[in-house]
Design an enzyme around this catalytic site. Structure first.
Site, PDB file in Angstrom:
ATOM      1  N   CYS B  55       0.826  -1.211   0.000  1.00 22.06           N
ATOM      2  CA  CYS B  55       0.000   0.000   0.000  1.00 22.06           C
ATOM      3  C   CYS B  55       0.865   1.268   0.000  1.00 22.06           C
ATOM      4  O   CYS B  55       0.391   2.349  -0.319  1.00 22.06           O
ATOM      5  CB  CYS B  55      -0.947  -0.002   1.176  1.00 22.06           C
ATOM      6  SG  CYS B  55      -0.147  -0.310   2.731  1.00 22.06           S
ATOM      7  N   GLN B 124       6.017  -8.861   3.282  1.00 21.13           N
ATOM      8  CA  GLN B 124       5.683  -8.491   1.897  1.00 21.13           C
ATOM      9  C   GLN B 124       6.868  -8.747   0.963  1.00 21.13           C
ATOM     10  O   GLN B 124       6.699  -9.138  -0.188  1.00 21.13           O
ATOM     11  CB  GLN B 124       5.280  -7.011   1.849  1.00 21.13           C
ATOM     12  CG  GLN B 124       3.925  -6.770   2.507  1.00 21.13           C
ATOM     13  CD  GLN B 124       3.690  -5.308   2.840  1.00 21.13           C
ATOM     14  OE1 GLN B 124       4.628  -4.534   3.039  1.00 21.13           O
ATOM     15  NE2 GLN B 124       2.424  -4.923   2.928  1.00 21.13           N
TER      16      GLN B 124
END
Lengths: 255, 429
Positions: B55, B124
């Site tokens: 994000c 991630q």
């Protein structure tokens, strides 16, 4: 010569622990490291001092410093209250320095020919050491409470134990100190009964003070049981009690 | 210098260069990443490619031989945004060679994150690595860089303060409660409210080991719904019973949307009388506040509101920022390790090339010599013996050269390339 070099080694270690504890308050990074090193220095000082006292001057007033140092080490190691070192390290440094400056450290406390008297002195010293420990914990408690009440949250990052832990340890120290002091008074009373000549005029004042201190601690413990459980009141009363005890102690040294 | 015949690159946008509205347009799903990695690698003749899409950033890490238009490459991954390329081009950054490596290592350790030191990025990163492996676009160079990045991130988290202090409000609430109660697991926690914040805080309290938790809410059904998501011992309590419940709790956390105080000094005084003065922590994370600030004046009651919690988190964030310099030292160490390993790899390749070159020359010369009539009487065994001798000589020479080359190249990298040039290593100019 060896006696003095050992004394100065422990003095240096206690002073180093004090400086490192001071650094804990000044630095934001590596606080944990400073606190750990301070603990090691304090423990080193305690061990060196104990060896010095036991080898060279087992009946000296240095016993009290040694007992205080052990109370601090035990609180830090077994009860995880490492912050107590911040108060006890400078105190140990100061007492040791005073002893060395005024050469009181290697002087016997009183006559040491009687086992009863020796026991009395040892118990009294243990009682006093726990009282000093309780005083340090009381300061720690009031400091931590002040931080939380006044929201001085910039100090929150410092590794301070939780309030309830300090409170419990404070009561524990008071109980243990009270028991030691009680037995010390009893042994002192028995000794003076057996050797009536020992109750010289100079001792009357000390006995009065010792009884006052004992009564004070008894009052703290009873009030804590009877009334609401307020560690803050206990901490404040302990500080007051310690001042009384300090007066009795200095009276004992310099009378 | 190490990568003379290739370029390690990083191209992307992040929270530092683009707004959230722009960043969200660049977000890619896992399936899309795998598909695009394969397609783009072929189209742009990339040796390796790893795509990281979170994000807060979308970055492409890769290895290419020769020149590459990185903006076009980035546009190829985000085809839907390609027409407006000129509008976002200014937000794009391109880093190459060791600058790119330094960036990758910093990102993996959370140094470059919006909230410095956050740990989510490591996960991630691992995901991006797995996706590149799935797409078969991750080769030796990127594997080594990503593995070093993850190892460096682990070191940084272990040895620095970067991720040690909490920066979340719900964590800070528990941290403050822990300054009053040693063992939070033994404390009774009362959560007032059943909204999102209350739910996060209740879950966080459970994670910290709280065994006894009650949720108070005006709508009992919502409190029960929240309790069902928590361990068995969580109980839902009617709002009307709140004053009575206060005496039970050591820690009270309020997070409701009510515009008035729900806990008043009178409630706390009454509770404290029943508790015989035991300490109580009141944590108000609602806005507007739900606990009357006068409660703070009551003996053995400690009240913290959002401002206090923010003070803790800001302070911790500041400490994390201070730890960045220390973390960057570990990044530099990671780069050094990578540099050494790449040099060793290059030395290995150069030595192998040199050995092939030498073998070919000696073999050709030996064959040419043995073909002469003078040596026509030699038996097959004798000829094999001569070939074996040639091989031994090659190995001896290569062994000596390899040792000296390693020694010299670690100190002066150009020695390696001069050496390659001397025997015309494949790819050297």
């Amino acid at each position: 010569m060896l006696f003095y070099s050992s004394c100065y080694t422990s003095l240096s270690l206690f002073a180093l622990a004090s400086v490192l504890e001071l650094a804990v308050f000044r630095t934001t990074l590596r606080r944990n490291l400073c606190q750990r090193l301070a603990l090691y220095a304090f423990m080193g000082g305690t061990v060196t001092l104990s060896a010095t006292v036991l080898l060279f001057v087992p009946h000296s007033a240095l016993l009290l410093t040694m007992a205080v140092a052990w109370v601090g080490t035990a609180a830090a190691l077994f009860f995880k209250v490492r912050a107590i070192i911040a108060f006890l390290a400078p105190l140990a440094t100061l007492i040791l320095l005073l002893h060395l400056l005024f050469s009181a450290g290697n002087m016997p406390l009183t006559g040491t020919n009687s086992a009863m008297l020796n026991l009395h002195i040892l118990l009294a010293i243990c009682g006093e050491a726990f009282a000093i420990g309780a005083c340090a914990l009381a300061v720690l408690y009031l400091w931590q409470r002040h931080i939380l009440k006044k929201k001085l949250l910039k100090w929150i990052g410092i590794e301070m134990p939780a309030l309830d832990r300090i409170g419990h340890l404070l009561l524990f120290c008071l109980w243990i100190g009270f028991i030691f002091l009680t037995v010390a008074l009893l042994t002192g009373a028995i000794y003076s009964q057996l050797h009536s000549h020992a109750l010289a005029d100079g001792l009357r004042l000390k006995i009065t003070w010792a009884l006052a201190v004992w009564g004070w601690y008894l009052a703290i413990l009873i009030s804590n049981k009877m009334r609401t459980n307020s560690p803050r009141r206990v901490a404040r009363l302990s500080l007051g009690g310690f001042l009384l005890l300090a007066l009795a102690f200095f009276g004992l040294l310099w009378q | 210098m190490v990568w003379q015949d290739m370029t390690v690159f990083c191209v992307g946008i992040s929270h530092k260069t683009a707004s959230l509205s722009l960043r969200e347009q660049f977000h890619l799903t896992d399936a899309k990443i795998v598909e695009l990695s394969r397609a783009v690698s072929t189209d742009f003749a990339l040796r390796e490619l790893v795509i990281l899409s979170t994000c807060n950033r979308c970055e492409l890490y890769g290895v290419v031989a020769g020149a590459c238009d990185y903006a076009t490459l980035f546009a190829a991954v985000h085809t839907q945004l390609a027409p407006q390329r000129e509008t976002w081009r200014k937000n794009l950054y391109v880093l190459t060679q060791w600058q790119a490596v330094e960036h990758i290592l910093s990102v993996a350790a959370g140094i470059d994150s919006l909230i410095i030191g956050e740990t989510q990025i490591t996960g991630q990163f691992k995901r991006a690595f797995a996706l590149a492996n799935e797409a078969q676009t991750c080769g030796v160079v990127m594997t080594q860089i990503l593995q070093t990045a993850l190892a460096t991130a682990k070191k940084i988290r272990t040895h620095t303060e970067i991720g040690k202090r909490t920066v979340s409000i719900s964590h800070a609430a528990i941290l403050l409660a822990k300054k009053i109660f040693t063992n939070i697991a033994n404390a009774n926690v009362l959560v007032v409210g059943a909204g999102e914040m209350a739910s996060i805080t209740a879950r966080n309290a459970v994670k910290q080991g709280v065994r006894s938790l009650a949720v108070v809410n005006r709508t009992l059904a919502r409190a029960s719904a929240l309790c069902r998501q928590l361990p068995d011992n969580a109980i839902a309590v009617n709002f009307a019973d709140l004053p009575a419940r206060l005496a039970w709790a050591e820690v009270v956390i309020t997070a409701t949307t009510r515009r008035e105080y729900v806990i008043l000094p009178a409630h706390i005084e009454q509770a404290q009388r029943q508790r015989r003065g035991k300490a109580m922590a009141l944590i108000d994370i609602s806005l507007p506040r739900n606990i009357d600030p006068r409660c703070q004046k009551i003996e053995d009651v400690y009240l913290f509101d959002l401002d206090d919690l923010r003070q803790v988190t800001d302070q911790n964030l500041q400490a994390r920022q201070q730890a960045v310099a220390q973390a960057m030292e570990y990044v530099a160490q990671g780069i050094n390790t990578l540099h050494k390993s790449f040099i060793e790899r290059e030395i290995g390749m150069s030595v192998a090339g040199f050995k092939n070159f030498l073998s070919d020359v000696i073999k050709a010369q030996t064959d040419q010599t043995l073909a002469k009539s003078l040596y026509g009487t030699l038996t097959v065994q004798q000829r094999d013996g001569i070939h074996q001798l040639a091989d031994i000589i090659v190995n001896k020479i290569v062994g000596q050269v390899s040792l000296r080359l390693k020694d010299a190249s670690v100190r002066e990298e150009h020695v390696l390339y001069t050496f390659r040039h001397l025997y015309r290593h494949p790819g050297s100019s």
